[in-house]
Design a protein around this motif. Sequence first.
Motif, PDB file in Angstrom:
ATOM      1  N   LYS A  51       2.022  15.035 -14.552  1.00 48.83           N
ATOM      2  CA  LYS A  51       0.944  15.275 -15.507  1.00 48.83           C
ATOM      3  C   LYS A  51       1.498  16.044 -16.701  1.00 48.83           C
ATOM      4  O   LYS A  51       2.364  16.898 -16.562  1.00 48.83           O
ATOM      5  CB  LYS A  51      -0.175  16.081 -14.858  1.00 48.83           C
ATOM      6  N   LYS A  58       3.987   1.500  -1.104  1.00 48.88           N
ATOM      7  CA  LYS A  58       4.644   1.600  -2.414  1.00 48.88           C
ATOM      8  C   LYS A  58       3.679   2.116  -3.463  1.00 48.88           C
ATOM      9  O   LYS A  58       4.038   2.941  -4.309  1.00 48.88           O
ATOM     10  CB  LYS A  58       5.200   0.247  -2.847  1.00 48.88           C
ATOM     11  N   LEU A  59       2.446   1.652  -3.410  1.00 47.65           N
ATOM     12  CA  LEU A  59       1.436   2.098  -4.364  1.00 47.65           C
ATOM     13  C   LEU A  59       1.128   3.570  -4.178  1.00 47.65           C
ATOM     14  O   LEU A  59       0.983   4.311  -5.154  1.00 47.65           O
ATOM     15  CB  LEU A  59       0.163   1.258  -4.212  1.00 47.65           C
ATOM     16  N   ALA A  60       1.059   4.025  -2.936  1.00 47.74           N
ATOM     17  CA  ALA A  60       0.803   5.439  -2.676  1.00 47.74           C
ATOM     18  C   ALA A  60       1.942   6.307  -3.203  1.00 47.74           C
ATOM     19  O   ALA A  60       1.712   7.364  -3.800  1.00 47.74           O
ATOM     20  CB  ALA A  60       0.605   5.664  -1.180  1.00 47.74           C
ATOM     21  N   LEU A  62       4.048   5.563  -5.644  1.00 48.75           N
ATOM     22  CA  LEU A  62       4.018   5.549  -7.106  1.00 48.75           C
ATOM     23  C   LEU A  62       2.883   6.403  -7.649  1.00 48.75           C
ATOM     24  O   LEU A  62       3.046   7.104  -8.646  1.00 48.75           O
ATOM     25  CB  LEU A  62       3.890   4.114  -7.619  1.00 48.75           C
ATOM     26  N   SER A  63       1.727   6.363  -7.015  1.00 45.07           N
ATOM     27  CA  SER A  63       0.616   7.164  -7.513  1.00 45.07           C
ATOM     28  C   SER A  63       0.885   8.652  -7.323  1.00 45.07           C
ATOM     29  O   SER A  63       0.485   9.471  -8.148  1.00 45.07           O
ATOM     30  CB  SER A  63      -0.693   6.760  -6.829  1.00 45.07           C
ATOM     31  N   ASN A  64       1.588   9.025  -6.250  1.00 50.37           N
ATOM     32  CA  ASN A  64       1.943  10.435  -6.055  1.00 50.37           C
ATOM     33  C   ASN A  64       2.935  10.908  -7.110  1.00 50.37           C
ATOM     34  O   ASN A  64       2.819  12.017  -7.624  1.00 50.37           O
ATOM     35  CB  ASN A  64       2.528  10.656  -4.661  1.00 50.37           C
ATOM     36  N   THR A  65       3.915  10.070  -7.433  1.00 47.29           N
ATOM     37  CA  THR A  65       4.896  10.476  -8.441  1.00 47.29           C
ATOM     38  C   THR A  65       4.243  10.542  -9.823  1.00 47.29           C
ATOM     39  O   THR A  65       4.610  11.389 -10.633  1.00 47.29           O
ATOM     40  CB  THR A  65       6.092   9.521  -8.482  1.00 47.29           C
ATOM     41  N   LEU A  66       3.297   9.648 -10.095  1.00 45.52           N
ATOM     42  CA  LEU A  66       2.632   9.689 -11.392  1.00 45.52           C
ATOM     43  C   LEU A  66       1.715  10.898 -11.509  1.00 45.52           C
ATOM     44  O   LEU A  66       1.594  11.490 -12.576  1.00 45.52           O
ATOM     45  CB  LEU A  66       1.838   8.405 -11.634  1.00 45.52           C
ATOM     46  N   SER A  67       1.072  11.280 -10.412  1.00 41.78           N
ATOM     47  CA  SER A  67       0.178  12.430 -10.480  1.00 41.78           C
ATOM     48  C   SER A  67       0.970  13.727 -10.630  1.00 41.78           C
ATOM     49  O   SER A  67       0.474  14.704 -11.174  1.00 41.78           O
ATOM     50  CB  SER A  67      -0.721  12.487  -9.241  1.00 41.78           C
ATOM     51  N   SER A 101       0.825  -1.207   0.000  1.00 41.92           N
ATOM     52  CA  SER A 101       0.000   0.000   0.000  1.00 41.92           C
ATOM     53  C   SER A 101       0.861   1.258   0.000  1.00 41.92           C
ATOM     54  O   SER A 101       0.567   2.222  -0.718  1.00 41.92           O
ATOM     55  CB  SER A 101      -0.925   0.012   1.215  1.00 41.92           C
TER      56      SER A 101
END
Length: 160
Positions: free
Chosen positions: A103, A91-93, A95-100, A89
Motif C-alpha cells: 500500500k 496463486k490469487l491469494a 498475489l492479493s496478499n503481496t499487493l495489500s 485460488s
Amino acid sequence: MGCCYSSETEATEQERDERKPLIPHPNPDSKPTNGTERNSGNLPSTRTDEQALLTSILTKTALNIIDVSAADSQGMEQHEYMDKARQYSTKLAVLSNTLSQKKPTPLPSLTSQPHQVLASDLVPYSDMQQVSKIAAYAYSAISQIKVDAKEDLVVQFAIP
C-alpha cells in the motif's frame, strides 16, 4: 510483394496452396469442340478431385479454428478441474496478499491537530506578498548563476 527481403520468385507452401485453383483446368485436348459434346467419363474424377480439395480446405480450416466454448470440456476430468481451480485460488491469494502489503505510504502529517490549523486565522496578505517577493528574488539569483570553466573536467591519463 511481401517483406523487403523477399523476392517475387520465392513462394512458400502456404502461398502455393492459396494460389492453387479449387477447380482444376480441363485438359485442352478433352475440351468439347462445339460446346455440345461432353466427356462423361471424366466427370466423376473431376467430382472426386473437387471433393478432395474441399475436404482438405475444411480440414485446414478446422485445424486453425479454436473453439472456446469446447475448451472446458476438452478431456479435463472433474478432479483435474478442481486441482486447477485450487492452484489458481492459491496463486490469487498470494498475489492479493503481496499487493495489500504494498500500500502506498500516506502523506506525511505536518501537524497532529489539523483542525486547529484549519480553524486558525488566515495568513495576512502582506506576508503572502513578502514570501512571493523573496521567491522571485531567489529565482532571479539562481538563474544568474554561471559556471566558469578554469580547467578541463575530464583528464586523459597516459596509459603505457
